[in-house]
Design a protein around this motif. Structure first.
Motif, PDB file in Angstrom:
ATOM      1  N   LEU A 198       0.812  -1.216   0.000  1.00 38.63           N
ATOM      2  CA  LEU A 198       0.000   0.000   0.000  1.00 38.63           C
ATOM      3  C   LEU A 198       0.848   1.271   0.000  1.00 38.63           C
ATOM      4  N   ALA A 199       1.910   1.289   0.799  1.00 42.45           N
ATOM      5  CA  ALA A 199       2.748   2.486   0.847  1.00 42.45           C
ATOM      6  C   ALA A 199       3.452   2.709  -0.487  1.00 42.45           C
ATOM      7  N   GLY A 200       3.966   1.638  -1.079  1.00 43.00           N
ATOM      8  CA  GLY A 200       4.652   1.773  -2.360  1.00 43.00           C
ATOM      9  C   GLY A 200       3.726   2.217  -3.470  1.00 43.00           C
ATOM     10  N   ASN A 201       2.507   1.657  -3.507  1.00 42.45           N
ATOM     11  CA  ASN A 201       1.575   2.033  -4.560  1.00 42.45           C
ATOM     12  C   ASN A 201       1.097   3.470  -4.396  1.00 42.45           C
ATOM     13  N   ALA A 202       0.893   3.904  -3.155  1.00 40.00           N
ATOM     14  CA  ALA A 202       0.486   5.296  -2.914  1.00 40.00           C
ATOM     15  C   ALA A 202       1.577   6.261  -3.359  1.00 40.00           C
ATOM     16  N   ALA A 203       2.831   5.934  -3.072  1.00 38.82           N
ATOM     17  CA  ALA A 203       3.937   6.791  -3.495  1.00 38.82           C
ATOM     18  C   ALA A 203       4.025   6.851  -5.018  1.00 38.82           C
ATOM     19  N   THR A 204       3.784   5.723  -5.674  1.00 41.71           N
ATOM     20  CA  THR A 204       3.795   5.689  -7.141  1.00 41.71           C
ATOM     21  C   THR A 204       2.708   6.582  -7.710  1.00 41.71           C
ATOM     22  N   VAL A 205       1.512   6.501  -7.152  1.00 38.57           N
ATOM     23  CA  VAL A 205       0.393   7.323  -7.637  1.00 38.57           C
ATOM     24  C   VAL A 205       0.690   8.802  -7.428  1.00 38.57           C
ATOM     25  N   ALA A 206       1.179   9.164  -6.242  1.00 38.19           N
ATOM     26  CA  ALA A 206       1.480  10.573  -5.949  1.00 38.19           C
ATOM     27  C   ALA A 206       2.511  11.131  -6.916  1.00 38.19           C
ATOM     28  N   ARG A 207       3.517  10.330  -7.198  1.00 32.38           N
ATOM     29  CA  ARG A 207       4.576  10.759  -8.112  1.00 32.38           C
ATOM     30  C   ARG A 207       4.064  10.831  -9.551  1.00 32.38           C
ATOM     31  N   MET A 208       3.342   9.813  -9.972  1.00 32.65           N
ATOM     32  CA  MET A 208       2.866   9.737 -11.357  1.00 32.65           C
ATOM     33  C   MET A 208       1.909  10.881 -11.692  1.00 32.65           C
ATOM     34  N   HIS A 209       1.059  11.243 -10.738  1.00 28.62           N
ATOM     35  CA  HIS A 209       0.092  12.311 -10.970  1.00 28.62           C
ATOM     36  C   HIS A 209       0.585  13.675 -10.494  1.00 28.62           C
ATOM     37  N   ALA A 210       1.852  13.734 -10.077  1.00 28.50           N
ATOM     38  CA  ALA A 210       2.471  14.984  -9.639  1.00 28.50           C
ATOM     39  C   ALA A 210       1.624  15.694  -8.587  1.00 28.50           C
ATOM     40  N   LEU A 211       1.105  14.929  -7.617  1.00 28.67           N
ATOM     41  CA  LEU A 211       0.312  15.529  -6.546  1.00 28.67           C
ATOM     42  C   LEU A 211       1.198  16.419  -5.686  1.00 28.67           C
ATOM     43  N   GLY A 212       0.670  17.582  -5.331  1.00 25.42           N
ATOM     44  CA  GLY A 212       1.427  18.516  -4.524  1.00 25.42           C
ATOM     45  C   GLY A 212       0.565  19.178  -3.476  1.00 25.42           C
ATOM     46  N   VAL A 213       1.171  20.032  -2.676  1.00 28.32           N
ATOM     47  CA  VAL A 213       0.470  20.635  -1.536  1.00 28.32           C
ATOM     48  C   VAL A 213      -0.681  21.541  -1.952  1.00 28.32           C
ATOM     49  N   PRO A 217       2.603  -0.411 -17.733  1.00 32.25           N
ATOM     50  CA  PRO A 217       2.808  -0.715 -16.312  1.00 32.25           C
ATOM     51  C   PRO A 217       3.445   0.463 -15.581  1.00 32.25           C
ATOM     52  N   VAL A 218       3.046   0.655 -14.315  1.00 35.26           N
ATOM     53  CA  VAL A 218       3.628   1.729 -13.514  1.00 35.26           C
ATOM     54  C   VAL A 218       5.002   1.291 -13.027  1.00 35.26           C
ATOM     55  N   ARG A 219       5.685   2.197 -12.364  1.00 39.03           N
ATOM     56  CA  ARG A 219       7.059   1.968 -11.926  1.00 39.03           C
ATOM     57  C   ARG A 219       7.203   0.675 -11.111  1.00 39.03           C
ATOM     58  N   ASP A 220       8.223  -0.107 -11.442  1.00 44.19           N
ATOM     59  CA  ASP A 220       8.592  -1.349 -10.750  1.00 44.19           C
ATOM     60  C   ASP A 220       7.602  -2.492 -10.962  1.00 44.19           C
ATOM     61  N   VAL A 221       6.619  -2.301 -11.832  1.00 38.87           N
ATOM     62  CA  VAL A 221       5.616  -3.339 -12.093  1.00 38.87           C
ATOM     63  C   VAL A 221       5.802  -3.888 -13.499  1.00 38.87           C
ATOM     64  N   GLU A 222       5.680  -5.197 -13.636  1.00 36.99           N
ATOM     65  CA  GLU A 222       5.745  -5.846 -14.941  1.00 36.99           C
ATOM     66  C   GLU A 222       4.373  -6.419 -15.294  1.00 36.99           C
ATOM     67  N   MET A 223       4.036  -6.367 -16.585  1.00 34.74           N
ATOM     68  CA  MET A 223       2.803  -6.967 -17.068  1.00 34.74           C
ATOM     69  C   MET A 223       3.089  -7.726 -18.356  1.00 34.74           C
ATOM     70  N   ARG A 224       2.390  -8.835 -18.519  1.00 40.20           N
ATOM     71  CA  ARG A 224       2.508  -9.629 -19.731  1.00 40.20           C
ATOM     72  C   ARG A 224       1.132 -10.120 -20.127  1.00 40.20           C
ATOM     73  N   VAL A 225       1.018 -10.573 -21.387  1.00 42.48           N
ATOM     74  CA  VAL A 225      -0.189 -11.232 -21.865  1.00 42.48           C
ATOM     75  C   VAL A 225       0.206 -12.659 -22.218  1.00 42.48           C
ATOM     76  N   VAL A 226      -0.453 -13.650 -21.596  1.00 43.08           N
ATOM     77  CA  VAL A 226      -0.032 -15.036 -21.737  1.00 43.08           C
ATOM     78  C   VAL A 226      -1.178 -15.929 -22.194  1.00 43.08           C
ATOM     79  N   ASP A 227      -0.806 -17.103 -22.725  1.00 47.10           N
ATOM     80  CA  ASP A 227      -1.812 -18.088 -23.121  1.00 47.10           C
ATOM     81  C   ASP A 227      -2.125 -18.998 -21.936  1.00 47.10           C
ATOM     82  N   ASP A 228      -2.924 -20.032 -22.182  1.00 51.55           N
ATOM     83  CA  ASP A 228      -3.354 -20.907 -21.091  1.00 51.55           C
ATOM     84  C   ASP A 228      -2.194 -21.655 -20.445  1.00 51.55           C
ATOM     85  N   ALA A 229      -1.093 -21.805 -21.167  1.00 51.03           N
ATOM     86  CA  ALA A 229       0.073 -22.500 -20.622  1.00 51.03           C
ATOM     87  C   ALA A 229       1.046 -21.544 -19.939  1.00 51.03           C
ATOM     88  N   GLY A 230       0.700 -20.255 -19.871  1.00 52.77           N
ATOM     89  CA  GLY A 230       1.566 -19.272 -19.233  1.00 52.77           C
ATOM     90  C   GLY A 230       2.636 -18.713 -20.131  1.00 52.77           C
TER      91      GLY A 230
END
Length: 495
Positions: free
Chosen positions: A175-190, A321-334
């Motif tokens: 949760l902490a890592g994902n929140a930091a990623t969102v804040a950074r990605m959307h340039a949230l500020g004060v 994919p967001v920072r530090d996350v990997e995504m793939r598209v796979v078949d039924d055998a992976g």
């Protein structure tokens, strides 16, 4: 690392700055830190220890954050529950997770008292004035014990769209890592003001609204119940700059005459479910602001992929994919499929859940081969953008041919009379399944017209032979259509 450390650090930096508002109620960073420290002390007095589960059944009110961080800071586990749950549902969740205590909104008292009976769970009700008086009598305990990144912080019960709910274990690190990623990605500020219309008891609201805002030192203006007209009022009144919502919210806003007057918004984000491309185009034409579409599940804390601004955005896609996350598209055998081919989306990264509570078989199935198998079907293009096609369980096989419901739904949304659409497969004695559509209309239209409209735009085997008109299509709090709840209702107007 404890997620509550983020609040403590923010309180030291931003002190008296406002973190939460609800109409006239205002709560500053320092006040939130002190109140959550009092909640932690209160829970210890009641015998709550690290690892104990505490159900939190509160709407979008400032007290949600007070209780949420108070539970976390003593190492206990938050189990957020929908305040609209009934007795049987409450009891089932409490027994499943073994909750010691339920902290609930005062309006839920009758359901909670009945739901806790025989479960071994105690309860505490939150009525704003009385709750604050109770906390004032408890000296705050500001210490936040060291907590492992992999320790469970939250157990989310996702209602899902097709099967039985599971308890999703998300860790402090998730949760902490994902929140930091969102804040950074959307340039949230004060200076940002975030609309808090997403339910805080869900991962989308917790991470992208509450935790990301605290991470950035911004402010959340809360909306306990989303109503399009009321949301527009709050956006204008409070100077909202960031609106994060689900597709159903954007659909509802399009029916508001004042939606084009949202000049203060700098960022609109859609998630929780696939956003129909026609809705995106119509909204952007009227509001003059782009919608940044993202993708994730409760099991991914929730953000796994997102579009970005400028060249990092591709309308109709869920982004990269967001920072530090990997995504793939796979078949039924992976095995990873070729570019452009449809397969199951799998995710790997620090945002992926610990597992399903007390369900090792489901955990092993979901996390096999080192990847989280989402159950979502999609494809990726040569630039690394991902596109959703639909849920694996929702694919329709008509006479041996594959029909992806989302493709047909996208076409239905292009018709000006269609407000909501859901395409499902229904049993057929000869074809196996037939394509059917549920439609909530915003203007008069008949089934024959819709069938002809879709038939002109897709292959002949894909258009819906059956159309049912309903007033509203059931959705989860995060905007996903509850297709398991869709059956030809007696009250539906057949077409």
């Amino acid at each position: 690392m404890n997620l509550a450390d983020r609040l403590r650090a923010a309180a030291e930096r931003f002190g008296g700055r406002t973190v939460l508002t609800l109409d006239g109620a205002v709560l500053g960073y320092r006040a939130l830190e002190v109140m959550s420290a009092r909640v932690g002390a209160l829970l210890r007095r009641r015998g709550i220890r690290p690892g104990d589960r505490v159900a939190v059944m509160l709407p979008n009110v400032p007290e949600f954050a007070v209780v949420y961080y108070g539970v976390l800071r003593i190492g206990a586990v938050v189990v957020p529950l929908d305040p609209l749950l009934k007795r049987r549902e409450i009891a089932a969740y409490l027994v499943h997770c073994g909750a010691r205590l339920v902290i609930a909104w005062h309006a839920c008292a009758e359901a909670v008292e009945a739901g806790t009976a025989g479960t071994g769970a105690d309860y505490l009700f939150v009525e704003p004035g009385e709750f604050r008086r109770l906390l004032r009598g408890v000296p705050p305990e500001h210490d936040v014990p060291a907590t492992a990144d992999g320790a469970t912080a939250v157990i989310l019960y996702s209602a899902g769209t097709t099967g039985r709910p599971k308890g999703i274990e998300l860790t402090h690190g998730n949760l902490a890592g994902n929140a930091a990623t969102v804040a950074r990605m959307h340039a949230l500020g004060v200076d940002d003001v975030v609309l808090g219309a997403l339910p805080l008891y869900h991962a989308f609201g917790q991470t992208c609204v509450l935790n990301a805002t605290v991470q950035a030192g911004a402010r959340v203006t809360l909306l306990p119940r989303f109503e399009a007209g009321r949301a527009l009022e709050v956006v204008r009144r409070d100077g909202v700059t960031v609106f994060q919502g689900v597709p159903a919210m954007f659909v509802a806003l399009l029916d508001q005459p004042g939606v084009s007057d949202l000049s203060l918004l700098r960022l609109c984000v859609s998630g929780g479910a696939a956003l129909p491309l026609d809705v995106l185009r119509a909204y952007e034409a009227r509001v003059g602001r782009p919608i940044i579409e993202g993708y994730g599940l409760s099991e991914t804390s929730p953000v796994a992929a997102s579009n970005r601004g400028g060249p990092g955005r591709r309308p109709g896609s869920i982004g990269r994919p967001v920072r530090d996350v990997e995504m793939r598209v796979v078949d039924d055998a992976g095995r990873e499929v070729r570019c452009g081919e449809v397969g199951e989306i799998v995710v790997r990264g620090p945002n992926v859940m610990k597992g399903y509570w007390n369900d090792p078989e489901a955990t092993a199935e979901a996390l096999r081969d080192g990847w989280f198998h989402t159950g979502d079907l999609g494809r990726a293009d040569g630039d690394g953008f991902f596109f959703l096609v639909g849920r694996r369980r929702e694919v329709i096989i008509r006479a041996g041919r594959t029909v992806y419901p989302r493709e047909v739904e996208e076409v239905l949304y292009e018709h000006p009379a269609v407000r909501q659409a859901a395409v499902v497969g229904v049993p057929h004695p000869e074809l196996g399944e037939e394509v059917a559509a549920y439609v909530a209309a915003r203007a008069p239209v008949d089934a024959a017209e819709l069938r002809a409209f879709v038939k002109e735009r897709v292959a002949a085997y894909k258009y819906p032979r059956r159309v049912w008109f309903v007033e509203e299509i059931p959705t989860t709090p995060t905007g996903k259509i509850l297709k398991r709840a869709l059956a030809p209702p007696p009250a539906a107007r057949p077409g």
